[in-house]
Design a protein around this motif. Structure first.
Motif, PDB file in Angstrom:
ATOM      1  N   PRO A 116      11.655  21.007  -4.486  1.00 57.84           N
ATOM      2  CA  PRO A 116      12.057  22.337  -4.563  1.00 57.84           C
ATOM      3  C   PRO A 116      13.234  22.574  -3.405  1.00 57.84           C
ATOM      4  CG  PRO A 116       9.775  22.139  -4.347  1.00 57.84           C
ATOM      5  CD  PRO A 116      10.206  20.786  -4.142  1.00 57.84           C
ATOM      6  N   PRO A 117      14.300  23.210  -3.858  1.00 55.85           N
ATOM      7  CA  PRO A 117      15.365  23.537  -2.920  1.00 55.85           C
ATOM      8  C   PRO A 117      14.795  23.938  -1.472  1.00 55.85           C
ATOM      9  CG  PRO A 117      15.774  24.639  -4.865  1.00 55.85           C
ATOM     10  CD  PRO A 117      14.444  23.889  -5.118  1.00 55.85           C
ATOM     11  N   GLY A 118      15.318  23.495  -0.410  1.00 54.41           N
ATOM     12  CA  GLY A 118      15.023  23.913   0.816  1.00 54.41           C
ATOM     13  C   GLY A 118      13.884  22.861   1.447  1.00 54.41           C
ATOM     14  N   MET A 119      13.294  22.155   0.484  1.00 51.68           N
ATOM     15  CA  MET A 119      12.293  21.426   1.224  1.00 51.68           C
ATOM     16  C   MET A 119      12.681  20.137   1.506  1.00 51.68           C
ATOM     17  SD  MET A 119       8.428  20.269  -0.602  1.00 51.68           S
ATOM     18  CE  MET A 119       7.926  21.693  -0.707  1.00 51.68           C
ATOM     19  N   ASP A 120      12.294  19.625   2.751  1.00 53.65           N
ATOM     20  CA  ASP A 120      12.582  18.268   3.394  1.00 53.65           C
ATOM     21  C   ASP A 120      11.787  17.353   2.962  1.00 53.65           C
ATOM     22  OD1 ASP A 120      10.400  17.757   5.379  1.00 53.65           O
ATOM     23  OD2 ASP A 120      10.909  19.920   6.232  1.00 53.65           O
ATOM     24  N   PHE A 121      12.279  16.085   2.940  1.00 58.28           N
ATOM     25  CA  PHE A 121      11.534  14.534   2.401  1.00 58.28           C
ATOM     26  C   PHE A 121      10.101  14.595   3.077  1.00 58.28           C
ATOM     27  CE2 PHE A 121      15.852  13.287   1.423  1.00 58.28           C
ATOM     28  CZ  PHE A 121      15.763  13.139   0.078  1.00 58.28           C
ATOM     29  N   ASP A 122      10.016  14.948   4.466  1.00 54.90           N
ATOM     30  CA  ASP A 122       8.932  14.597   4.990  1.00 54.90           C
ATOM     31  C   ASP A 122       7.844  15.523   4.540  1.00 54.90           C
ATOM     32  OD1 ASP A 122      10.175  12.753   6.650  1.00 54.90           O
ATOM     33  OD2 ASP A 122      10.013  13.920   8.731  1.00 54.90           O
ATOM     34  N   THR A 123       8.045  16.746   4.281  1.00 52.42           N
ATOM     35  CA  THR A 123       7.052  17.755   3.927  1.00 52.42           C
ATOM     36  C   THR A 123       6.889  17.540   2.366  1.00 52.42           C
ATOM     37  OG1 THR A 123       8.040  19.685   5.283  1.00 52.42           O
ATOM     38  CG2 THR A 123       6.898  20.287   3.412  1.00 52.42           C
ATOM     39  N   ALA A 124       8.007  17.099   1.550  1.00 49.04           N
ATOM     40  CA  ALA A 124       7.509  16.732   0.404  1.00 49.04           C
ATOM     41  C   ALA A 124       6.552  15.665  -0.079  1.00 49.04           C
ATOM     42  CB  ALA A 124       8.933  16.263  -0.340  1.00 49.04           C
ATOM     43  N   ALA A 125       6.810  14.597   0.903  1.00 49.20           N
ATOM     44  CA  ALA A 125       5.850  13.330   1.188  1.00 49.20           C
ATOM     45  C   ALA A 125       4.236  13.558   1.462  1.00 49.20           C
ATOM     46  CB  ALA A 125       6.431  12.246   1.947  1.00 49.20           C
ATOM     47  N   ALA A 126       4.306  14.869   2.230  1.00 55.73           N
ATOM     48  CA  ALA A 126       2.945  15.207   2.658  1.00 55.73           C
ATOM     49  C   ALA A 126       1.982  16.015   1.778  1.00 55.73           C
ATOM     50  CB  ALA A 126       3.225  15.913   4.090  1.00 55.73           C
ATOM     51  N   ILE A 127       2.448  16.457   0.686  1.00 53.23           N
ATOM     52  CA  ILE A 127       1.656  17.433  -0.389  1.00 53.23           C
ATOM     53  C   ILE A 127       1.199  17.056  -1.519  1.00 53.23           C
ATOM     54  CG2 ILE A 127       3.279  19.484   0.433  1.00 53.23           C
ATOM     55  CD1 ILE A 127       4.501  19.350  -2.261  1.00 53.23           C
ATOM     56  N   THR A 128       1.572  15.805  -1.995  1.00 58.81           N
ATOM     57  CA  THR A 128       0.840  15.399  -3.228  1.00 58.81           C
ATOM     58  C   THR A 128      -0.601  15.023  -2.978  1.00 58.81           C
ATOM     59  OG1 THR A 128       3.183  14.092  -3.514  1.00 58.81           O
ATOM     60  CG2 THR A 128       1.214  13.738  -5.171  1.00 58.81           C
ATOM     61  N   LEU A 129      -0.890  14.172  -2.226  1.00 54.11           N
ATOM     62  CA  LEU A 129      -2.442  13.760  -2.180  1.00 54.11           C
ATOM     63  C   LEU A 129      -3.091  14.786  -1.664  1.00 54.11           C
ATOM     64  CD1 LEU A 129      -3.850  10.271  -2.090  1.00 54.11           C
ATOM     65  CD2 LEU A 129      -4.610  12.084  -0.889  1.00 54.11           C
ATOM     66  N   PRO A 187       0.838  -1.305   0.027  1.00 57.06           N
ATOM     67  CA  PRO A 187       0.123   0.045   0.000  1.00 57.06           C
ATOM     68  C   PRO A 187       0.886   1.350  -0.051  1.00 57.06           C
ATOM     69  CG  PRO A 187      -0.005  -1.082   2.404  1.00 57.06           C
ATOM     70  CD  PRO A 187       0.956  -1.904   1.161  1.00 57.06           C
ATOM     71  N   GLY A 188       0.242   2.504  -0.145  1.00 55.41           N
ATOM     72  CA  GLY A 188       0.913   3.583  -0.187  1.00 55.41           C
ATOM     73  C   GLY A 188       1.064   4.376  -1.610  1.00 55.41           C
ATOM     74  N   ASN A 189       0.481   5.668  -1.743  1.00 60.70           N
ATOM     75  CA  ASN A 189       0.820   6.107  -3.100  1.00 60.70           C
ATOM     76  C   ASN A 189       1.305   7.491  -3.368  1.00 60.70           C
ATOM     77  OD1 ASN A 189      -1.443   7.791  -2.153  1.00 60.70           O
ATOM     78  ND2 ASN A 189      -2.960   6.576  -2.883  1.00 60.70           N
ATOM     79  N   GLU A 190       1.901   8.063  -2.141  1.00 58.29           N
ATOM     80  CA  GLU A 190       2.461   9.336  -2.350  1.00 58.29           C
ATOM     81  C   GLU A 190       3.796   8.964  -1.532  1.00 58.29           C
ATOM     82  OE1 GLU A 190       0.857  12.833  -0.948  1.00 58.29           O
ATOM     83  OE2 GLU A 190       0.443  11.898   1.083  1.00 58.29           O
ATOM     84  N   PHE A 191       5.229   9.627  -2.230  1.00 55.81           N
ATOM     85  CA  PHE A 191       6.405   9.343  -1.429  1.00 55.81           C
ATOM     86  C   PHE A 191       7.506  10.523  -1.987  1.00 55.81           C
ATOM     87  CE2 PHE A 191       6.568   7.112  -5.373  1.00 55.81           C
ATOM     88  CZ  PHE A 191       7.545   7.298  -5.866  1.00 55.81           C
ATOM     89  N   ALA A 192       8.524  10.667  -1.173  1.00 48.10           N
ATOM     90  CA  ALA A 192       9.617  11.399  -1.547  1.00 48.10           C
ATOM     91  C   ALA A 192      10.944  10.608  -1.361  1.00 48.10           C
ATOM     92  CB  ALA A 192       9.552  12.688  -0.705  1.00 48.10           C
ATOM     93  N   GLY A 193      11.823  11.020  -2.080  1.00 45.69           N
ATOM     94  CA  GLY A 193      13.174   9.970  -1.877  1.00 45.69           C
ATOM     95  C   GLY A 193      14.221  10.569  -2.919  1.00 45.69           C
ATOM     96  N   THR A 194      14.973   9.846  -3.009  1.00 48.52           N
ATOM     97  CA  THR A 194      16.144  10.107  -3.989  1.00 48.52           C
ATOM     98  C   THR A 194      16.057   8.910  -5.222  1.00 48.52           C
ATOM     99  OG1 THR A 194      17.556   8.747  -2.869  1.00 48.52           O
ATOM    100  CG2 THR A 194      17.613  11.139  -2.491  1.00 48.52           C
ATOM    101  N   VAL A 195      16.439   9.264  -6.512  1.00 46.36           N
ATOM    102  CA  VAL A 195      16.521   8.503  -7.545  1.00 46.36           C
ATOM    103  C   VAL A 195      17.659   7.537  -7.508  1.00 46.36           C
ATOM    104  CG1 VAL A 195      16.646   8.347 -10.228  1.00 46.36           C
ATOM    105  CG2 VAL A 195      15.369  10.171  -9.320  1.00 46.36           C
ATOM    106  N   ARG A 196      16.999   6.327  -7.566  1.00 42.49           N
ATOM    107  CA  ARG A 196      17.725   5.001  -7.581  1.00 42.49           C
ATOM    108  C   ARG A 196      18.381   4.417  -9.078  1.00 42.49           C
ATOM    109  NH1 ARG A 196      18.709   1.074  -3.868  1.00 42.49           N
ATOM    110  NH2 ARG A 196      19.262  -1.155  -4.675  1.00 42.49           N
ATOM    111  N   ALA A 197      17.483   4.680  -9.985  1.00 41.50           N
ATOM    112  CA  ALA A 197      17.805   4.303 -11.358  1.00 41.50           C
ATOM    113  C   ALA A 197      16.654   4.801 -12.291  1.00 41.50           C
ATOM    114  CB  ALA A 197      17.920   2.619 -11.435  1.00 41.50           C
ATOM    115  N   VAL A 198      16.985   4.891 -13.312  1.00 42.62           N
ATOM    116  CA  VAL A 198      15.918   5.137 -14.423  1.00 42.62           C
ATOM    117  C   VAL A 198      15.814   4.247 -15.405  1.00 42.62           C
ATOM    118  CG1 VAL A 198      16.358   7.687 -13.810  1.00 42.62           C
ATOM    119  CG2 VAL A 198      17.501   6.527 -15.746  1.00 42.62           C
TER     120      VAL A 198
END
Length: 324
Positions: free
Chosen positions: A109-122, A61-72
């Motif tokens: 965006p610059p200056g935004m932490d991962f927790d905040t980034a994961a909380a805005i999408t949905l 489960p889970g559908n919104e996240f923030a992180g770093t690109v591992r591979a493309v």
């Protein structure tokens, strides 16, 4: 990698943590090392088998996240390993790694932490789609937000204020309403203590709210709709109370009002360009300090079931995130 797995529909505590192979992106996909994943009420319904869309079992489960690109994957441009991103996917966020189409990612965006980034999408995406797109809220109008202290509720308050509306926040406790006040609400209504229709009549001089943002359903929807202003718009966002209300249609006729459905997930899939434009507008508002996502709690991956249970029991204020 470790991932939360749902193997059957029903109790949240049936979720398990499993070791799965590392994710490999296919054509057009991006694999991301998840740093934070947002928890939302639809996650509860999905695990219980009650959501509009049922993933094939077993699933993460889970559908919104923030992180770093591992591979493309093949054909992906604009993203590179190590880049910090925000992502949205139908399932798979409650894990150490997640996959998403490149079109469902955007740089943090610059200056935004991962927790905040994961909380805005949905939450913010849903509320912007509801308030700005579906209701076309105008400056000077009055917006009523039910369940106002939850993630989508606080987002709706802030977006309403960014648009230039007057916002009435309705919630079930004074503590929750204090949070609503801190996020910009002009009028506070405790609907566990006050009669909702009378409170709205007093707050609007008898005119009623122009737009009702309703993620709650249950016993509050009908008195809210009975209070709506002429040409008002009642936004059907969700049913956190657990009951889908049966509203008498004559109320819409008498008020010249509209009941408007809000399904952000399909909006994203069917109108991706419009969703991206909305996200850009909101990121601009965040840069201006008009939107301030509240992350009230963080849970390790092993406590995902507890996070979902707290969400189901309506103990959550603002957003909570899973940190793998």
């Amino acid at each position: 990698m470790k991932a939360v797995r749902c193997k059957d529909w029903g109790p949240i505590d049936h979720l398990v943590i499993e070791d799965l192979p590392d994710l490999v992106p296919g054509a057009g996909e991006v694999a991301v090392d998840v740093k934070a994943a947002g928890v939302n009420f639809p996650d509860v319904l999905t695990v219980q088998g009650k959501y509009q869309v049922r993933p094939e079992l077993p699933f993460t489960p889970g559908n919104e996240f923030a992180g770093t690109v591992r591979a493309v994957g093949e054909g992906v441009t604009g993203f590179a390993p190590g880049q910090a991103v925000i992502g949205f996917t139908r399932t798979g966020a409650f894990a150490e790694q997640a996959l998403a189409p490149a079109a469902a990612l955007m740089p943090i965006p610059p200056g935004m932490d991962f927790d905040t980034a994961a909380a805005i999408t949905l939450t913010y995406g849903t509320s912007h789609h509801a308030v700005v797109d579906r209701a076309a809220l105008q400056p000077g109008e009055t917006l009523l937000v039910l369940g106002a202290a939850g993630g989508v509720g606080l987002a709706a308050i802030e977006i309403g204020k960014a648009v230039g509306a007057r916002v009435i926040a309705a919630a079930s406790s004074d503590d929750k309403l204090a949070v609503c006040r801190a996020h910009g609400a002009d009028v506070l209504v405790n609907y566990e203590r006050e009669e909702l229709r009378e409170a709205l009549k007093a707050a609007t001089g008898g005119r009623g709210p122009d737009v009702i943002y309703d993620p709650v359903g249950g016993k509050y929807s009908e008195p809210a709709l009975r209070s709506i202003a002429w040409r008002g718009r009642h936004l059907v966002v969700g049913f956190a109370a657990g009951e889908i209300p049966k509203l008498p249609w004559n109320l819409m006729l008498l008020k010249g009002a509209s009941v408007v459905g809000v399904f952000w997930g399909d909006f994203v899939r069917k109108e991706p360009a419009a969703n991206l434009a909305a996200m850009r507008q909101m990121l601009g508002w965040m840069a201006e300090g008009k939107l301030k996502p509240l992350v009230s709690a963080r849970y390790p991956l092993a406590e995902t079931a507890r996070a979902l249970t707290d969400m189901a029991q309506r103990k959550v204020t603002g957003k909570v995130v899973i940190c793998p």
